[in-house]
Design a protein around this motif. Sequence first.
Motif, PDB file in Angstrom:
ATOM      1  N   TRP A 191     -87.071 -86.726  -2.654  1.00 62.08           N
ATOM      2  CA  TRP A 191     -87.612 -85.397  -2.576  1.00 62.08           C
ATOM      3  C   TRP A 191     -88.501 -85.074  -1.559  1.00 62.08           C
ATOM      4  O   TRP A 191     -88.455 -84.260  -0.876  1.00 62.08           O
ATOM      5  CB  TRP A 191     -88.035 -84.909  -4.135  1.00 62.08           C
ATOM      6  N   LEU A 192     -89.369 -85.955  -1.297  1.00 57.26           N
ATOM      7  CA  LEU A 192     -90.369 -86.015  -0.332  1.00 57.26           C
ATOM      8  C   LEU A 192     -89.701 -85.883   1.022  1.00 57.26           C
ATOM      9  O   LEU A 192     -90.038 -85.280   1.924  1.00 57.26           O
ATOM     10  CB  LEU A 192     -91.320 -87.114  -0.560  1.00 57.26           C
ATOM     11  N   LEU A 193     -88.555 -86.772   1.185  1.00 56.30           N
ATOM     12  CA  LEU A 193     -87.915 -86.976   2.331  1.00 56.30           C
ATOM     13  C   LEU A 193     -87.303 -85.589   2.859  1.00 56.30           C
ATOM     14  O   LEU A 193     -87.274 -85.110   3.999  1.00 56.30           O
ATOM     15  CB  LEU A 193     -86.883 -88.286   2.225  1.00 56.30           C
ATOM     16  N   ALA A 194     -86.618 -85.293   1.780  1.00 57.96           N
ATOM     17  CA  ALA A 194     -85.503 -84.014   1.962  1.00 57.96           C
ATOM     18  C   ALA A 194     -86.764 -82.917   2.382  1.00 57.96           C
ATOM     19  O   ALA A 194     -86.340 -82.109   3.372  1.00 57.96           O
ATOM     20  CB  ALA A 194     -84.889 -83.642   0.682  1.00 57.96           C
ATOM     21  N   LEU A 195     -87.803 -82.756   1.553  1.00 57.27           N
ATOM     22  CA  LEU A 195     -88.724 -81.523   2.078  1.00 57.27           C
ATOM     23  C   LEU A 195     -89.394 -81.778   3.622  1.00 57.27           C
ATOM     24  O   LEU A 195     -89.604 -80.928   4.289  1.00 57.27           O
ATOM     25  CB  LEU A 195     -89.935 -81.775   1.015  1.00 57.27           C
ATOM     26  N   ALA A 196     -89.562 -83.089   3.857  1.00 55.45           N
ATOM     27  CA  ALA A 196     -89.944 -83.373   5.304  1.00 55.45           C
ATOM     28  C   ALA A 196     -88.942 -82.974   6.180  1.00 55.45           C
ATOM     29  O   ALA A 196     -89.377 -82.422   7.325  1.00 55.45           O
ATOM     30  CB  ALA A 196     -90.328 -84.800   5.453  1.00 55.45           C
ATOM     31  N   LEU A 197     -87.739 -83.301   6.016  1.00 49.68           N
ATOM     32  CA  LEU A 197     -86.507 -82.729   6.884  1.00 49.68           C
ATOM     33  C   LEU A 197     -86.530 -81.135   6.993  1.00 49.68           C
ATOM     34  O   LEU A 197     -86.425 -80.756   8.097  1.00 49.68           O
ATOM     35  CB  LEU A 197     -85.048 -83.522   6.354  1.00 49.68           C
ATOM     36  N   LEU A 198     -86.813 -80.497   5.812  1.00 48.05           N
ATOM     37  CA  LEU A 198     -86.650 -79.224   6.015  1.00 48.05           C
ATOM     38  C   LEU A 198     -87.957 -78.508   6.858  1.00 48.05           C
ATOM     39  O   LEU A 198     -87.617 -77.685   7.693  1.00 48.05           O
ATOM     40  CB  LEU A 198     -86.761 -78.495   4.639  1.00 48.05           C
ATOM     41  N   VAL A 199     -88.867 -79.174   6.724  1.00 47.05           N
ATOM     42  CA  VAL A 199     -90.053 -78.819   7.580  1.00 47.05           C
ATOM     43  C   VAL A 199     -89.908 -79.014   8.857  1.00 47.05           C
ATOM     44  O   VAL A 199     -90.076 -78.209   9.898  1.00 47.05           O
ATOM     45  CB  VAL A 199     -91.259 -79.702   7.091  1.00 47.05           C
ATOM     46  N   VAL A 200     -89.312 -80.253   9.337  1.00 47.78           N
ATOM     47  CA  VAL A 200     -89.042 -80.548  10.618  1.00 47.78           C
ATOM     48  C   VAL A 200     -88.153 -79.385  11.212  1.00 47.78           C
ATOM     49  O   VAL A 200     -88.085 -79.102  12.404  1.00 47.78           O
ATOM     50  CB  VAL A 200     -88.685 -81.991  10.831  1.00 47.78           C
TER      51      VAL A 200
END
Length: 421
Positions: free
Chosen positions: A33-42
């Motif tokens: 979930w943290l990875l997905a969130l980071a991808l969205l932010v990027v």
Amino acid sequence: MRRAPRRAVREDFVEEGPPPPPPGPPPREWWPWLLALALLVVGAIVGWLIFHNTGGGGAKTTTQGTAVPSVIGLTEVKATAKVTQAGLRSQIKRQTSEKAKDTVISQSPAAGAHVDPAAVVTMIVSAGRSGVAVPDVVGLRSGAAVAKLQAAGFSSNVTGIFSPKPSGTVVAQQPAAGDRADKGTQVKLQVSKGGKRVQVPDVVGQPSADAQAALKQAGFAYTIVVVPSDQARGTVVSQAPQGGTAAPQGSKVRLNVASGSGGGAGTGTTATTGQTTTSTTPAASVSVPRVVGLNQTVAQRRLQAVGLTSNVVYVSSTQPAGRVVAQRPLPGTKVKRGSRVRLNVSTGPNPQASRAVPDVTGQDEATATSTLQSAGFVVEVIDQPTTDQTEDGIVLDEQPAGGTRAPRGSVVTIYVGRFSG
């Protein structure tokens, strides 16, 4: 009663208790979930940068500043809108150009340069072509061409050239017809002087047939007029132009041919036209009048009155400028009609600097006058009778001759043909 023996008990035996409870669910992991969130932010950051760098369709903005858009070739309205959309300000300057009116022809800063936000982009916008269209005067008589140019606001500079076109006809112009130029611009005109000038054969004293052959071989046409004379019938007693002078190839030479009938009127035939004319012609030789002490133009008119022409040479003298101080041949000398008499004309005690006299022979009167006046000379006109209609209004001779030098402000006399039918 006998008791049963006891069984041996295994020492490794372990009595099992109740079964353990089933395992619970594995512990929950957060890193996907943290990875997905980071991808969205990027992704959001990248999208924002892309949008901002294009300015929503405008110039790029980086840490170095705003990139200036390219507006050269755009109309003023579109270019201004594009600069404004990039967050910059515009400044318009206009100048004449061959480019279409209201088109941006240059910009500063150049396209792609990085500037501070709200910086000014200066755009040079075409104001269109300047001046007015130059009239087409090729093919016109030089006088009419000069007048047409003056009416359009232009001045003119006429140069005579040898050409197969009729004398006095404009054969070329610069600027060309249709080119645009500011009013007052000088238009250079090349005006035909007729064919190349060559030496006229001296045929006086020859039989008419031989004279005609000599003129034809030299490239001249001829007109024969039979005149009363004591010389042998068919003998050329005079000619015009005089032998040894230069004249355009193809021009006509008048031959006065003896009728052999002595004095009185004679009837002659014009060889080039076949028309019969009647003329009364004085004797072939004349006495040179005295012209020393006369004004140059007065002396020239007196010579013309007896059938002679002049050859003006300016000489240093303390006598008033323009006065004839010497002549050759001397007064009273018998010479052939049409001969030239040299006139030494005073430059005066304080002469102006000398300059070359423009050659205006072959030009019409108006053009020749304008050309000579522009060169700093005073113009006097003497009418020269002619039987050639193409010479009507054309300068047949000038004195001092074209190419010689004379003081600025001195007199140049032009002999203009007057058709007498």
